[in-house]
Design an enzyme around this catalytic site. Sequence first.
Site, PDB file in Angstrom:
ATOM      1  N   CYS A   1       0.806  -1.227   0.000  1.00  0.00           N
ATOM      2  CA  CYS A   1       0.000   0.000   0.000  1.00  0.00           C
ATOM      3  C   CYS A   1       0.840   1.278   0.000  1.00  0.00           C
ATOM      4  O   CYS A   1       0.393   2.317  -0.475  1.00  0.00           O
ATOM      5  CB  CYS A   1      -0.922   0.028   1.219  1.00  0.00           C
ATOM      6  SG  CYS A   1      -1.694  -1.545   1.596  1.00  0.00           S
TER       7      CYS A   1
ATOM      8  N   HIS B   1      -8.475   3.101  -3.217  1.00  0.00           N
ATOM      9  CA  HIS B   1      -7.092   2.831  -2.811  1.00  0.00           C
ATOM     10  C   HIS B   1      -6.414   1.953  -3.866  1.00  0.00           C
ATOM     11  O   HIS B   1      -6.183   0.777  -3.653  1.00  0.00           O
ATOM     12  CB  HIS B   1      -7.118   2.150  -1.439  1.00  0.00           C
ATOM     13  CG  HIS B   1      -5.792   1.713  -0.911  1.00  0.00           C
ATOM     14  ND1 HIS B   1      -4.581   2.254  -1.332  1.00  0.00           N
ATOM     15  CD2 HIS B   1      -5.471   0.770   0.020  1.00  0.00           C
ATOM     16  CE1 HIS B   1      -3.596   1.659  -0.676  1.00  0.00           C
ATOM     17  NE2 HIS B   1      -4.102   0.749   0.139  1.00  0.00           N
TER      18      HIS B   1
ATOM     19  N   CYS C   1      -1.070   2.798   6.503  1.00  0.00           N
ATOM     20  CA  CYS C   1      -0.703   1.445   6.897  1.00  0.00           C
ATOM     21  C   CYS C   1      -0.311   0.665   5.647  1.00  0.00           C
ATOM     22  O   CYS C   1      -0.634   1.049   4.527  1.00  0.00           O
ATOM     23  CB  CYS C   1      -1.853   0.761   7.628  1.00  0.00           C
ATOM     24  SG  CYS C   1      -3.374   0.587   6.672  1.00  0.00           S
TER      25      CYS C   1
END
Length: 391
Positions: A95, A347, A377
Amino acid sequence: MSLNPRDVVIVDFGRTPMGRSKGGMHRNTRAEDMSAHLISKLLERNGKVDPKEVEDVIWGCVNQTLEQGWNIARMASLMTQIPHTSAAQTVSRLCGSSMSALHTAAQAIMTGNGDVFVVGGVEHMGHVSMMHGVDPNPHLSLHAAKASGMMGLTAEMLGKMHGITREQQDLFGLRSHQLAHKATVEGKFKDEIIPMQGYDENGFLKVFDFDETIRPETTLEGLASLKPAFNPKGGTVTAGTSSQITDGASCMIVMSGQRAMDLGIQPLAVIRSMAVAGVDPAIMGYGPVPSTQKALKRAGLTMADIDFIELNEAFAAQALPVLKDLKVLDKMDEKVNLHGGAIALGHPFGCSGARISGTLLNVMKQNGGTLGVATMCVGLGQGITTVFERV
């Protein structure tokens, strides 16, 4: 503020409109084309930056296969005005990939290994699914909880540990859509969205300059009616309080303070500090707490000094504990994700790190902030943070 020669400055930021992965605007656009379009347009917008000076294109991408394989950074760079003599690399920190791309460029500038970089990232989750070609090692369960690779369950765990209720999560999800819609209507995304062609729901080619992921019709009642997405019995995390699966790319032009001064460029911001940290994979979403604490300490700052924060909304059940332990939950409406977040915008893994960083810089500019934190995160238990100062 005055710049030091090896300061790392952000010259400009742009991103594509965020598209829904299922039948969305980017369904007929490849990830390399999306990336190349974005890089080209951002360089065109910054005429003082000579593409020949680009040392390296550093591009975040998680699922590096199919159209995103074979070093997509180079594939995209070759389709832009950047000459073949410039280099390119693709990086993955899941991520946090494009924030890691920014950190890699920053570290090069700080150590005198280049002056001008193009950084960012892409993920076409509609063309390359999240689990395509992934083969997890079963022996990992000897070292970490078996469900650590199931991000939704780690969010359930974190929410339960911190007493986060279903209603709190639904309110947070609603807030994301409302703020993103408000930002769209008020033109707050105008400077960051680089328009590009895509296909509407009827199959017609058109130019998009807005995010198609935002749902202004979202209500608290509608969110409350959704079933748990990951833990059918007793779960609280739903599709409405999780980051959307979307397609998108983001891009920044980064350079040394000396080169910016030489070119007469007024940067958006300077990087004050950077940090990464690890946590137990079972509470993956808690990573921004230690990484932000580490970054603030390196900058000689505390959270009280920070004007605005962009925290990637992987899950509401993850974001709320992070904000609580960073001691900003009571200041959320004044400081945090003022233009919504990943619950509304999505995302796309490789894109998000540079996306939240660039959005933060625009929020700071529009609201007169000086210091900002972008943090997120990272799957399997990491956090990554950048502290920016507006100049």
